[in-house]
Enzyme design. Sequence first.
Site, PDB file in Angstrom:
ATOM      1  N   ASP A  26       2.513  -1.762  -4.387  1.00 63.42           N
ATOM      2  CA  ASP A  26       1.110  -1.336  -4.432  1.00 63.42           C
ATOM      3  C   ASP A  26       0.514  -1.922  -5.704  1.00 63.42           C
ATOM      4  O   ASP A  26       1.241  -2.443  -6.548  1.00 63.42           O
ATOM      5  CB  ASP A  26       0.999   0.204  -4.431  1.00 63.42           C
ATOM      6  CG  ASP A  26      -0.344   0.673  -3.858  1.00 63.42           C
ATOM      7  OD1 ASP A  26      -1.394   0.295  -4.434  1.00 63.42           O
ATOM      8  OD2 ASP A  26      -0.355   1.380  -2.842  1.00 63.42           O
ATOM      9  N   ILE A  27      -0.819  -1.802  -5.860  1.00 66.28           N
ATOM     10  CA  ILE A  27      -1.422  -2.246  -7.120  1.00 66.28           C
ATOM     11  C   ILE A  27      -1.390  -1.125  -8.159  1.00 66.28           C
ATOM     12  O   ILE A  27      -1.765  -1.309  -9.294  1.00 66.28           O
ATOM     13  CB  ILE A  27      -2.876  -2.762  -6.940  1.00 66.28           C
ATOM     14  CG1 ILE A  27      -3.736  -1.732  -6.203  1.00 66.28           C
ATOM     15  CG2 ILE A  27      -2.890  -4.096  -6.220  1.00 66.28           C
ATOM     16  CD1 ILE A  27      -5.222  -2.072  -6.213  1.00 66.28           C
TER      17      ILE A  27
ATOM     18  N   GLY B 118       0.834  -1.207   0.000  1.00 66.06           N
ATOM     19  CA  GLY B 118       0.000   0.000   0.000  1.00 66.06           C
ATOM     20  C   GLY B 118       0.865   1.251   0.000  1.00 66.06           C
ATOM     21  O   GLY B 118       0.517   2.269   0.598  1.00 66.06           O
TER      22      GLY B 118
ATOM     23  N   TYR C 121     -16.338  -0.960   6.987  1.00 65.18           N
ATOM     24  CA  TYR C 121     -14.928  -0.699   7.291  1.00 65.18           C
ATOM     25  C   TYR C 121     -14.648  -0.982   8.776  1.00 65.18           C
ATOM     26  O   TYR C 121     -13.672  -1.659   9.117  1.00 65.18           O
ATOM     27  CB  TYR C 121     -14.639   0.756   6.943  1.00 65.18           C
ATOM     28  CG  TYR C 121     -13.251   1.240   7.238  1.00 65.18           C
ATOM     29  CD1 TYR C 121     -12.165   0.791   6.510  1.00 65.18           C
ATOM     30  CD2 TYR C 121     -13.031   2.189   8.235  1.00 65.18           C
ATOM     31  CE1 TYR C 121     -10.890   1.267   6.776  1.00 65.18           C
ATOM     32  CE2 TYR C 121     -11.766   2.672   8.498  1.00 65.18           C
ATOM     33  CZ  TYR C 121     -10.700   2.206   7.767  1.00 65.18           C
ATOM     34  OH  TYR C 121      -9.438   2.685   8.031  1.00 65.18           O
TER      35      TYR C 121
ATOM     36  N   GLY D 252      -0.432   4.815  -1.079  1.00 69.08           N
ATOM     37  CA  GLY D 252      -1.534   5.420  -0.336  1.00 69.08           C
ATOM     38  C   GLY D 252      -1.107   6.584   0.543  1.00 69.08           C
ATOM     39  O   GLY D 252       0.064   6.978   0.559  1.00 69.08           O
TER      40      GLY D 252
ATOM     41  N   LYS E 136     -12.218  -3.763  10.472  1.00 73.69           N
ATOM     42  CA  LYS E 136     -11.097  -3.409  11.354  1.00 73.69           C
ATOM     43  C   LYS E 136     -11.234  -4.118  12.710  1.00 73.69           C
ATOM     44  O   LYS E 136     -10.243  -4.578  13.277  1.00 73.69           O
ATOM     45  CB  LYS E 136     -11.006  -1.891  11.548  1.00 73.69           C
ATOM     46  CG  LYS E 136     -10.507  -1.147  10.321  1.00 73.69           C
ATOM     47  CD  LYS E 136      -9.070  -1.545   9.956  1.00 73.69           C
ATOM     48  CE  LYS E 136      -8.528  -0.760   8.770  1.00 73.69           C
ATOM     49  NZ  LYS E 136      -7.221  -1.271   8.298  1.00 73.69           N
TER      50      LYS E 136
HETATM   51  N1  SER Z   1      -9.728   7.997   8.124  1.00 75.34           N
HETATM   52  C1  SER Z   1     -10.415   6.772   8.000  1.00 75.34           C
HETATM   53  C2  SER Z   1     -11.702   6.921   7.281  1.00 75.34           C
HETATM   54  O1  SER Z   1     -12.278   7.983   7.368  1.00 75.34           O
HETATM   55  C3  SER Z   1     -10.691   6.196   9.348  1.00 75.34           C
HETATM   56  O2  SER Z   1      -9.771   5.223   9.622  1.00 75.34           O
HETATM   57  O3  SER Z   1     -12.151   6.001   6.674  1.00 75.34           O
END
Ligand code: SER
Length: 316
Positions: free
Chosen positions: A34-35, A8, A143, A11, A147
């Site tokens: 990275d891709i 990554g 997300y 990023g 996590k």
């Molecule tokens: N900054 C990130 C997001 O907004 C939170 O880990 O997705």
Amino acid sequence: MENILVIGAAGQIGSELVIALRKKYGNNNVFATDIKEAPADVMQSGPFQILDVMDNNRLIHFVIRHKITQIYHLAAVLSGNAEKIPVQAWNINMQSLMNVLDLAKEVPEVKRIFWPSSIAVFGPSTPRYSTPQFTITEPNTVYGISKLAGERWIEYYHKRYGIDIRSIRYPGLISYKTEAGGGTTDYAVEIFYEAIRKGKYECFLTEETSLPMMFMDDAIQATIDLMEADSTKLSVRSSYNLAGMSFNPRELTAEIQKHMPDFNVTYKSDFRQAIADSWPASIDDSVAKEDWGLTYKYDIKALTEVMLKGIREKLG
Ligand code: SER
């Protein structure tokens, strides 16, 4: 000697972390992947290769061929984007982590792994202010769910297989080098770019939406400090809370207006408002301070100065 793999590297975090790690460990010992292509300095200052973390075979071969001893796995679909492709985001976020964890089990030369978690592991039932290290975690975003599941897995792999994997629950990260991609905290980056490009900004969160935030230099320093900490001092094997600083769009606007009095912000919430409302407004990071000496350099004033200067130089 360490050979470090960053997954990554194109990023927001990766593009800055690679440069910091190369300064510390030597340009040729930090392998950026990275891709997609990364910023020029990442691709030119040391080894860079296109590599998809979802491609397990190529990943293992890469790690063995380059005698990798540490992995920073930063690739993920962020909160806003993940809500648009829930199942795909879950698959990418989880499968990539499982690939890296299993690799560490198979390749004993890999001694240490970093994987980022997020304030997104918290949810609407979490205490919103000074959110403790150990508290209710009932995230309601894809997300956040990925996590939280990841945190459970890394702790499990540490306990069961002795793998030394370390993690931080990053707050919103603010930087000017590489723009964030698809997160809920992205307003705090966009606002600076738009201030300079257009002198105005339409914010997708309401003016009173307070969130924990952090300047990238502090995040990079914290990450490297955690990775260099004595393993016996680390009491948390899921992920450490980091507070950074808390502010809302109104307060950030006022800070920018000290430098640009005509800067104007309007407010129009979108689907990310519900995500922000489910996250903490401020964080208790006393465990990270106690265990490995977490510190910060940037407050909202210093952050604003460095962002405006950095973006002006970048945009010419
Ligand atoms: N900054 C990130 C997001 O907004 C939170 O880990 O997705």
